[in-house]
Design an enzyme around this catalytic site. Sequence first.
Site, PDB file in Angstrom:
ATOM      1  CB  ILE A   1      57.380  19.994  66.698  1.00 46.54           C
ATOM      2  CG1 ILE A   1      56.371  19.280  65.788  1.00 46.54           C
ATOM      3  CG2 ILE A   1      56.638  20.814  67.764  1.00 46.54           C
ATOM      4  CD1 ILE A   1      55.490  18.278  66.509  1.00 46.54           C
TER       5      ILE A   1
ATOM      6  CG  ASP B   1      68.073  15.725  68.151  1.00 45.19           C
ATOM      7  OD1 ASP B   1      68.536  14.578  68.025  1.00 45.19           O
ATOM      8  OD2 ASP B   1      66.983  16.080  67.647  1.00 45.19           O
TER       9      ASP B   1
ATOM     10  CB  ALA C   1      56.808  15.397  73.553  1.00 44.40           C
TER      11      ALA C   1
ATOM     12  CG  ASP D   1      48.506  18.844  75.027  1.00 40.49           C
ATOM     13  OD1 ASP D   1      47.352  19.215  75.326  1.00 40.49           O
ATOM     14  OD2 ASP D   1      48.792  18.333  73.925  1.00 40.49           O
TER      15      ASP D   1
ATOM     16  CD  GLU E   1      47.407  11.300  76.371  1.00 37.02           C
ATOM     17  OE1 GLU E   1      46.853  11.161  75.262  1.00 37.02           O
ATOM     18  OE2 GLU E   1      48.430  12.001  76.534  1.00 37.02           O
TER      19      GLU E   1
ATOM     20  CG  HIS F   1      47.332  14.180  73.189  1.00 32.96           C
ATOM     21  ND1 HIS F   1      47.904  12.950  73.453  1.00 32.96           N
ATOM     22  CD2 HIS F   1      48.017  14.666  72.110  1.00 32.96           C
ATOM     23  CE1 HIS F   1      48.857  12.706  72.578  1.00 32.96           C
ATOM     24  NE2 HIS F   1      48.945  13.728  71.758  1.00 32.96           N
ATOM     25  CB  ILE F   2      44.078  20.048  72.940  1.00 32.76           C
ATOM     26  CG1 ILE F   2      43.083  20.623  71.920  1.00 32.76           C
ATOM     27  CG2 ILE F   2      44.659  21.141  73.838  1.00 32.76           C
ATOM     28  CD1 ILE F   2      42.196  19.600  71.297  1.00 32.76           C
ATOM     29  CB  ALA F   3      49.852  20.810  72.081  1.00 33.98           C
ATOM     30  N   GLY F   4      48.455  20.022  69.354  1.00 35.59           N
ATOM     31  CA  GLY F   4      48.576  19.996  67.900  1.00 35.59           C
ATOM     32  C   GLY F   4      47.262  20.103  67.160  1.00 35.59           C
TER      33      GLY F   4
END
Length: 313
Positions: free
Chosen positions: A152, A171, A235, A260, A265, A286-289
Site C-alpha cells: 500500500i 521499513d 493503517a 481513518d 472502533e 475505517h473507510i480508506a480501503g
Amino acid sequence: MPDIVVAEFMDEAAIREELAGFDVLYDPTLVDKPEMLQAALSEARGLIVRNRTQVRGSLLEAGSKLRVVGRLGVGLDNIDMDACRARGIAVFPATGANDGAVAEYVIGTAMLLLRGAYGATTRVAAGEWPRNALMGREIAGKRLGLIGYGAIARETARRAAALGMQLAAYDPFLAADDPAWKPDYGPVASRTLDALIAESDVLSLHVPLTDATRNLIGAEAIARMPAGAVLINAARGGVVEEAAVAAALKAGHLGGAALDVFDREPLDAAAGAVFADAPNLILTPHIAGVTVESNVRVSSVTAQAVRRHLLEG
C-alpha cells in the site's frame, strides 16, 4: 445450518457468483450480535469477516467445525492467528485488492489538508470572502514520509511521485538493496524512523498494530515533526496516540491530520470528545480501503479463496 457465514458487509454479487452451491448465511449485522453469530457458526466450515469481528476465544469455540476464515481486507489483528493455526483453520486476507483505494485516500486527504480551502462553503454562501485566510500549500515539492513500505505504501509513493513529491520511507524489514527502493518513477530514500519523522512534511503510516508499533506516534514523536506537518493514519488504530494528535492540532504544531482508524472502533462519543475543536482534522470510519470498486475486488478475492479451500479439502 449454514456452511459459510458472512458476518460483515460484502458485495452480494460475489456471494452469488463465487459461493454458488454452498449454504451461505449473509447477515452483516452479525458483527454486532455475538451470541447470534456464535449460534450460526455451530455447523459452519467457513467464516467471512472484515476488521470488526473478533475471531478468537468464544467465537472459535463456537465454530468447532471451521476450516477457513476469509478476511475482507489485509489486517489480521482481529484474528487470533495462533489459535487458528492450532485448530487447522486457514486464514485468507484479500491481499492487494484494496491497495489503490487506500493510496488514493492518503493522497487525497494530504492534498485537502495542505490546501485548507474546502471548508469554506458555508462562509462563502453567506457572503463572506475569506480569500487571504485560505491561502493553502501545494503538494508538489513536499516530502512524503512512509512508515512501513509494503504494497500500500508503494502504491501511495507512486501516486505521490506523479504529483512531484519527494519520497522517503522507514521499513526495517526491507533489505537496503531491495529493488522497491528504486522504482521506475524515481528513488525512495531509506531513512531511520527518527530521521523520517523529523523530515516529513506529510507523514503516512502503513504498519500493522503490534506490541512494537502500539503508540508509535505519540506526543514525543509528533513534537519532532516539522511545524505545520500533516499526519495521516489509514493503517491501524492504536499506532497513533489520538489525544496527542488532537493536542498538537490545537497547539498549532501539526498543520493537519487525517485519522481513518482508531484505538476503539467504532469510535464512541466519549472517546471522540478529545477531538473537539481540533482544527484541520479529518476523521473517517475505517473507510480508506473501501470504495465501490475495491469492495467488488475484495469480496471476489475473499470468496474465491474460501470456495477453493473448502472444495480442495
